[in-house]
Each structure stands twice: as C-alpha cells, then as structure tokens.
Enzyme design. Structure first.
Site, short mmCIF file in Angstrom:
data_model
loop_
_atom_site.label_atom_id
_atom_site.label_comp_id
_atom_site.label_asym_id
_atom_site.label_seq_id
_atom_site.Cartn_x
_atom_site.Cartn_y
_atom_site.Cartn_z
N ARG A 62 11.39 10.64 21.82
CA ARG A 62 11.55 11.39 20.56
C ARG A 62 11.14 12.81 20.57
O ARG A 62 11.71 13.88 20.18
CB ARG A 62 11.33 10.45 19.56
N HIS A 73 5.39 12.48 6.39
CA HIS A 73 5.18 11.40 7.61
C HIS A 73 4.46 12.17 8.98
O HIS A 73 4.48 11.45 9.95
CB HIS A 73 6.29 10.58 7.73
N CYS A 101 -6.59 10.00 17.96
CA CYS A 101 -7.19 8.82 18.60
C CYS A 101 -6.81 7.64 17.80
O CYS A 101 -6.88 7.59 16.38
CB CYS A 101 -8.53 9.11 18.72
N CYS A 160 -13.16 6.77 15.98
CA CYS A 160 -13.09 8.29 16.51
C CYS A 160 -12.05 9.11 15.65
O CYS A 160 -11.04 8.58 15.13
CB CYS A 160 -12.62 8.21 17.82
C1 BJW Z 1 23.25 12.20 6.36
C2 BJW Z 1 23.91 12.58 7.80
C3 BJW Z 1 24.02 14.12 7.61
C4 BJW Z 1 23.23 10.70 8.29
N1 BJW Z 1 24.03 14.81 6.59
N2 BJW Z 1 23.15 12.92 5.33
C5 BJW Z 1 6.69 0.56 -3.10
C6 BJW Z 1 7.63 -0.43 -3.16
C7 BJW Z 1 7.83 -1.24 -1.91
C8 BJW Z 1 7.22 -0.87 -0.92
C9 BJW Z 1 6.40 0.24 -0.84
C10 BJW Z 1 5.85 0.70 -2.34
N3 BJW Z 1 5.17 1.57 -1.69
C11 BJW Z 1 4.80 1.50 -0.39
C12 BJW Z 1 5.49 0.71 0.12
C13 BJW Z 1 5.51 0.03 1.76
C14 BJW Z 1 6.31 1.07 2.63
C15 BJW Z 1 7.56 1.25 2.14
O1 BJW Z 1 8.05 2.10 1.55
N4 BJW Z 1 8.47 0.13 2.43
C16 BJW Z 1 9.96 0.34 1.99
C17 BJW Z 1 10.82 0.27 3.11
C18 BJW Z 1 10.23 -1.05 1.22
N5 BJW Z 1 5.69 2.42 2.58
C19 BJW Z 1 4.54 2.49 3.37
O2 BJW Z 1 4.04 1.72 4.15
C20 BJW Z 1 4.07 4.03 3.37
N6 BJW Z 1 2.71 3.83 3.10
C21 BJW Z 1 1.85 3.70 2.04
O3 BJW Z 1 2.56 3.11 1.14
O4 BJW Z 1 0.53 3.92 2.08
C22 BJW Z 1 -0.19 3.26 1.08
C23 BJW Z 1 -0.65 1.77 1.27
C24 BJW Z 1 -1.23 1.53 2.40
C25 BJW Z 1 -1.62 0.36 2.88
C26 BJW Z 1 -1.51 -0.66 1.86
C27 BJW Z 1 -0.91 -0.36 0.52
C28 BJW Z 1 -0.22 0.74 0.43
C29 BJW Z 1 4.28 4.69 4.65
C30 BJW Z 1 5.62 5.04 4.89
C31 BJW Z 1 5.67 5.64 6.45
C32 BJW Z 1 7.20 5.70 6.93
N7 BJW Z 1 7.35 6.05 8.36
C33 BJW Z 1 8.26 6.28 8.80
C34 BJW Z 1 8.31 6.67 10.33
C35 BJW Z 1 7.58 7.96 10.84
C36 BJW Z 1 7.30 8.04 12.21
C37 BJW Z 1 8.71 8.06 12.88
O5 BJW Z 1 9.27 9.09 12.86
O6 BJW Z 1 8.70 7.45 13.70
O7 BJW Z 1 9.10 7.30 8.37
S1 BJW Z 1 9.57 5.08 8.77
C38 BJW Z 1 11.06 6.06 8.60
O8 BJW Z 1 11.76 5.99 7.19
C39 BJW Z 1 10.50 7.65 8.68
C40 BJW Z 1 11.32 8.11 7.57
O9 BJW Z 1 10.66 9.64 7.43
C41 BJW Z 1 11.27 7.39 6.58
C42 BJW Z 1 12.72 7.50 5.88
O10 BJW Z 1 13.95 7.57 6.33
P1 BJW Z 1 15.00 8.41 6.21
O11 BJW Z 1 14.73 9.99 6.39
O12 BJW Z 1 15.66 8.31 4.75
O13 BJW Z 1 16.05 8.08 7.04
P2 BJW Z 1 17.18 6.91 6.87
O14 BJW Z 1 17.81 6.58 8.33
O15 BJW Z 1 16.66 5.81 6.32
O16 BJW Z 1 18.46 7.65 6.01
C43 BJW Z 1 18.99 8.47 6.65
C44 BJW Z 1 20.17 9.09 5.56
O17 BJW Z 1 20.78 10.25 5.89
C45 BJW Z 1 21.05 8.10 5.02
O18 BJW Z 1 21.14 7.86 3.73
C46 BJW Z 1 22.38 8.45 5.74
O19 BJW Z 1 23.49 8.32 4.91
C47 BJW Z 1 22.16 10.03 5.69
N8 BJW Z 1 23.01 10.81 6.52
N9 BJW Z 1 23.72 11.65 8.65
C48 BJW Z 1 23.67 14.12 5.53
N10 BJW Z 1 24.72 14.36 8.83
ZN ZN Z 2 -11.26 8.95 20.35
#
Ligand code: BJW
Ligand code: ZN
Length: 295
Positions: free
Chosen positions: A74, A125, A133, A138
């Site tokens: 990536r 994110h 690390c 650390c």
């Molecule tokens: C187009 C297009 C074009 C296509 N033009 N459009 C409340 C309720 C339920 C669960 C939770 C909650 N609060 C927290 C949670 C848990 C969890 C969560 O949200 N889970 C849900 C899935 C249910 N959240 C977390 O764990 C977060 N942390 C947290 O809450 O910490 C507090 C805590 C800690 C410990 C215990 C308890 C609480 C952290 C979330 C981190 C997400 N990380 C990722 C990976 C990042 C690294 C990487 O890149 O590898 O982030 S996951 C992935 O999803 C990435 C993205 O940023 C994120 C969002 O995805 P995105 O950008 O929306 O992409 P897609 O593919 O889903 O959508 C693309 C869209 O584009 C589509 O709609 C298409 O139609 C459109 N599209 N082409 C315009 N050309």
């Molecule tokens: Zn370290």
C-alpha cells in the site's frame, strides 16, 4: 462535461458561500480514481484477505510478515499514485476559506501531496508513512518515512521470466495483491525493527480496529468544534460512513446545525447515502464531482 444537476449545484453553492464553519469528512472513495482501492466492496480483497481483517492488532501479532507485506504494498502504490482533482479542489478550499477543516480517514498521503495545509487537515487514522514501535513499553515513532521498500525483504518481486526485461529498472513488478502470485518467504528477522529498543518490530502508524484515534487529532477537532459550537456544513466524500468515531462526526455536525452534502459513486451504499436525506446527494466519482461543486 458537468454531471451535477444545476439546481442542486446552485443551492449547494449558495449554502457553501454563506457558510463560515465547514467540515469535510473524507474516505477511501476520494482516492479511488487515483487508483487506490477502497476497503469495502470491489477491491476490498488483498490476496484472499479482507482488507479490513488485516487492519487489526491481532492480525499483526498473528502474522506480522503478512501484514507488513500488505502495508508495504500500500505504501508503494500510494507513492506511485497521484492526487486527483478532488484532492486539489479541497486543498484550494482550505486555503481560500477560513473556518474550513478536513477530517480525513485516508492514510495514503494524497491530500498533503495536493498541498492541503497541515493545520486544517486532521488525519483520523494516521498515515502509511508514519511508523512506530509495536512494543507497548517503547514510544519510538517516525513521521514522513517514504523509504520504499522500508526493508529490502519487502521489495516487490519482478517478473524475471519476462524476455523483454533487460535491466532491473525495466523489470515488471508482480501484482502481489493477486493471490495467484507467490509471496516471497519472509523471516521475522527481515522485518523492520525498532532502532530505539532494538527489540520491538516497527509497525505502520495507522489506526487499527480497537485502537484509539490520535489524541492530539481528537483534541484539535474538539477545540475547533467548541470554538463557536455551530457548524454550517459538512461535506462527506467517498466514505461508507461505517467506521466510528469518524462517521459520528456527521451526526455531531448535524446536531450543531450543519447541513450535510454527500458525494458518493453509489447511491445505495447505506449508511453513506441513507442517513443524510434532505440535504444534498451528489452521485458520481468524487474526482469529477468535488471540483465541480467547490468551484
Ligand atoms: C466513491 C468512489 C469514487 C468508491 N467516488 N465515492 C460505535 C458503534 C459500533 C462500533 C464502534 C463504535 N465506536 C467504535 C467502534 C469500533 C470500531 C468500528 O467503528 N467498528 C465498525 C466497523 C462497526 N472502531 C474502532 O475500533 C476505532 N477505534 C476506536 O473506536 O477506539 C476507541 C476504543 C478503543 C478500544 C476499545 C473501545 C473503544 C478505530 C477505527 C480504525 C479504522 N481503521 C481503518 C484502517 C486504517 C489503516 C489502513 O488504511 O489500513 O481505517 S479500517 C478502514 O475503514 C480504514 C478507513 O479509513 C475506514 C473507513 O473506510 P472508508 O474510507 O469509508 O472506505 P470504504 O471502503 O468503507 O468506503 C468507500 C466509499 O467510497 C463507499 O461508500 C463507495 O461507494 C465510495 N466510493 N469509489 C466517490 N470514485
Ligand atoms: Zn521500540
């Protein structure tokens, strides 16, 4: 050729022009036309793995080599990609409009490369080009690490059987996102190691599921919101709005008076489209729509 209906464009731009407090929430769809795959739907598979399943601390502890191969790929793809007209249009709006702030879920570095001022770009994110690390005790971290590959073992293999290839530079890289392509063996000792504690593996500085978003980023956003406690507009671009807390900013903005404009290629992607009824839905490729509506 413009694709936004003129009436929608007119009412949106009238609201944009009288807005002084504006948020943009960005997702992977913004970078889709730069050639970077989204997480959910088509393109969300890396080899046989669901991209979302690789973005977890447990995936990294189970198989750090696989997770590094995914992120190294990536990083490589993001460095090859170019910001598209939507990244540039947002960067321009950020420079032109005081009281505008971008919340990006993207880790690909394309908004910074389009010249979006860092002071109004909050990376929810993290970034593919931050490294830290993985050892709990650390605190070593680096920003702006563009070394590609980050360690030699993560070099993308090339097709050496290709007879047209005469030098390493011309060699065609294999597409390791395709599970038919054999991944090179990786030993743990070949993975990036922390130069500080010399013990922990380095890991990408992105936010995985179950992890906290960067505190400084959350605090900056809180401070921005409480500054005046009103928000006029939130523009939600290319996100499925399923991941929290990022998606929660839409409802938060609305509760502070904001109208909601959604740009998405898929009208049926719930909740990306469903929860914003009554405001604007611009259907199509963000790279085309965003420059049109922010003109
Ligand atoms: C187009 C297009 C074009 C296509 N033009 N459009 C409340 C309720 C339920 C669960 C939770 C909650 N609060 C927290 C949670 C848990 C969890 C969560 O949200 N889970 C849900 C899935 C249910 N959240 C977390 O764990 C977060 N942390 C947290 O809450 O910490 C507090 C805590 C800690 C410990 C215990 C308890 C609480 C952290 C979330 C981190 C997400 N990380 C990722 C990976 C990042 C690294 C990487 O890149 O590898 O982030 S996951 C992935 O999803 C990435 C993205 O940023 C994120 C969002 O995805 P995105 O950008 O929306 O992409 P897609 O593919 O889903 O959508 C693309 C869209 O584009 C589509 O709609 C298409 O139609 C459109 N599209 N082409 C315009 N050309
Ligand atoms: Zn370290």
């Amino acid at each position: 050729r413009p694709i936004v209906p003129p009436a929608d464009l007119e009412s949106f731009q009238a609201h944009l022009n009288r807005s002084t407090r504006i948020l943009a929430l960005l997702g992977a769809g913004l970078s889709a036309s730069s050639g970077l795959p989204t997480f959910r739907g088509a393109g969300g598979l890396w080899r046989t793995h669901d991209a979302v399943q690789l973005a977890t601390p447990s995936a990294f502890s189970r198989d750090p080599g696989l997770v590094w191969q995914f992120y190294s790929y990536r990083r490589h793809m993001a460095l090859q990609a170019k910001p598209n007209p939507a990244h540039y249009a947002l960067a321009e709006l950020a420079k032109r409009k005081e009281g505008f702030m971008t919340l990006s879920q993207n880790v690909d570095g394309l908004s910074p490369r389009a010249g979006h001022p860092a002071s109004t770009l909050k990376l929810l994110h993290g970034s593919l080009f931050d490294v830290k690390c993985s050892d709990f005790f650390c605190s070593y971290s680096e920003t702006a690490n563009y070394t590609d590959p980050i360690v030699p073992a993560l070099q993308i293999p090339t097709d050496e059987s290709d007879p047209t290839t005469t030098s390493a530079l011309q060699a065609r890289e294999l597409d390791i996102s395709d599970s038919n392509v054999l991944l090179p063996e990786l030993a743990i000792r070949d993975l990036p190691r922390c130069p500080n504690c010399k013990k922990g593996l380095l890991r990408p500085g992105v936010v995985w599921f179950g992890e906290m978003l960067p505190t400084a980023v959350l605090n900056d956003i809180d401070r921005w919101i409480t500054e005046s406690n009103t928000i006029d507009l939130i523009i939600v671009i290319g996100t499925s709005a399923r991941v929290y807390p990022a998606a929660g900013y839409v409802d938060l903005a609305r509760s502070k008076g904001a109208r909601v404009a959604v740009v998405n290629v898929d009208r049926d992607d719930e909740p990306a489209s469903g929860m914003y009824q009554g405001d604007w839905f611009f259907e199509g490729d963000a790279a085309q729509i965003v420059p049109e509506i922010l003109k």
